[in-house]
Design a protein around this motif. Structure first.
Motif, PDB file in Angstrom:
ATOM      1  N   TYR A  52      32.667 -56.956  90.802  1.00 39.11           N
ATOM      2  CA  TYR A  52      32.439 -56.758  89.364  1.00 39.11           C
ATOM      3  C   TYR A  52      31.013 -57.082  88.928  1.00 39.11           C
ATOM      4  O   TYR A  52      30.713 -57.061  87.736  1.00 39.11           O
ATOM      5  CB  TYR A  52      33.416 -57.612  88.550  1.00 39.11           C
TER       6      TYR A  52
ATOM      7  N   HIS B 150      26.067 -64.711  86.984  1.00 35.65           N
ATOM      8  CA  HIS B 150      27.277 -64.055  86.495  1.00 35.65           C
ATOM      9  C   HIS B 150      28.453 -65.032  86.366  1.00 35.65           C
ATOM     10  O   HIS B 150      29.301 -64.856  85.492  1.00 35.65           O
ATOM     11  CB  HIS B 150      27.685 -62.921  87.436  1.00 35.65           C
TER      12      HIS B 150
ATOM     13  N   ASP C  68      28.167 -55.961  80.774  1.00 33.62           N
ATOM     14  CA  ASP C  68      28.593 -56.649  79.560  1.00 33.62           C
ATOM     15  C   ASP C  68      29.348 -57.933  79.912  1.00 33.62           C
ATOM     16  O   ASP C  68      30.278 -57.899  80.721  1.00 33.62           O
ATOM     17  CB  ASP C  68      29.494 -55.689  78.776  1.00 33.62           C
TER      18      ASP C  68
ATOM     19  N   GLU D 178      33.082 -57.715  80.035  1.00 32.55           N
ATOM     20  CA  GLU D 178      33.643 -57.103  81.241  1.00 32.55           C
ATOM     21  C   GLU D 178      33.755 -58.138  82.362  1.00 32.55           C
ATOM     22  O   GLU D 178      34.730 -58.155  83.114  1.00 32.55           O
ATOM     23  CB  GLU D 178      32.786 -55.928  81.705  1.00 32.55           C
ATOM     24  N   LEU D 179      32.758 -59.006  82.485  1.00 28.77           N
ATOM     25  CA  LEU D 179      32.828 -60.085  83.469  1.00 28.77           C
ATOM     26  C   LEU D 179      33.989 -61.020  83.132  1.00 28.77           C
ATOM     27  O   LEU D 179      34.751 -61.424  84.006  1.00 28.77           O
ATOM     28  CB  LEU D 179      31.511 -60.868  83.505  1.00 28.77           C
TER      29      LEU D 179
ATOM     30  N   ASN E 253      28.326 -55.496  88.932  1.00 24.80           N
ATOM     31  CA  ASN E 253      27.564 -54.447  88.264  1.00 24.80           C
ATOM     32  C   ASN E 253      27.941 -54.280  86.803  1.00 24.80           C
ATOM     33  O   ASN E 253      27.314 -53.490  86.099  1.00 24.80           O
ATOM     34  CB  ASN E 253      27.744 -53.105  88.998  1.00 24.80           C
ATOM     35  N   ALA E 254      28.943 -54.994  86.353  1.00 21.72           N
ATOM     36  CA  ALA E 254      29.349 -54.910  84.946  1.00 21.72           C
ATOM     37  C   ALA E 254      28.216 -55.442  84.068  1.00 21.72           C
ATOM     38  O   ALA E 254      27.801 -56.587  84.222  1.00 21.72           O
ATOM     39  CB  ALA E 254      30.623 -55.705  84.718  1.00 21.72           C
TER      40      ALA E 254
END
Length: 161
Positions: free
Chosen positions: A24, A69, A29, A32-33, A26-27
């Motif tokens: 994940y 992240h 926002d 989204e994470l 590349n998310a």
């Protein structure tokens, strides 16, 4: 500055790949994470966590890669603070840089249980388990770190100066 919420408890060596799986990354926002935060260790975490809730964990929380992240996902999921016995140093710095409060307290991390209602006073470093009526001393945040957290991260803090 204070935080309060219900506790989600994890063990030792919770690494950044468990906090936010690499698939994940590349998310773009934070929300989204957040939707995938902790899913490899607790698939239902994102459905149960509420704004203000708290994570407790054992030793070496946030070990693994140095990606920002992981604390972004935790903060975006609504977690107001992470209490652990110890943190991986890079995670510790990344958390402060993005404005996620974290506190080291071996006793609190070991004794607070999942579901307990906890309040943290960042000025004093005191951690209150309201469910059990117990209190623990954590590491108080120096004033400059509190300013970074209040500003929602280092970049915002610098931009406001």
């Amino acid at each position: 500055m204070k935080a309060s919420g219900n506790v989600f408890k994890f063990g030792d060596n919770v690494d950044t790949d468990v906090i936010i799986p690499a698939r994940y990354l590349n998310a773009p926002d934070p929300s989204e994470l957040a939707a995938h935060c902790m899913e490899d260790i607790d698939a239902d975490f994102v459905n149960r966590v509420k704004q203000g809730d708290i994570i407790t964990a054992g030793k070496n929380f946030g070990c693994g890669s140095s990606r920002e992240h992981a604390p972004i996902a935790i903060k975006a999921a609504g977690v107001s603070c992470v209490i652990a016995e110890t943190f991986a140093r890079i995670f510790y710095r990344n958390a402060i840089n993005i404005g996620l409060p974290i506190i080291e307290s071996k006793e609190a991390a070991q004794n607070i249980e999942a579901g307990d209602e906890v309040e943290i006073d960042f000025d004093s470093g005191m951690i209150y388990d309201k469910t059990k009526g117990t209190e623990y001393r954590g590491q108080a945040f120096p004033e400059f770190m509190q300013k970074i957290i209040r500003a929602e991260g280092l970049i915002n803090y610098i931009n406001n100066q």
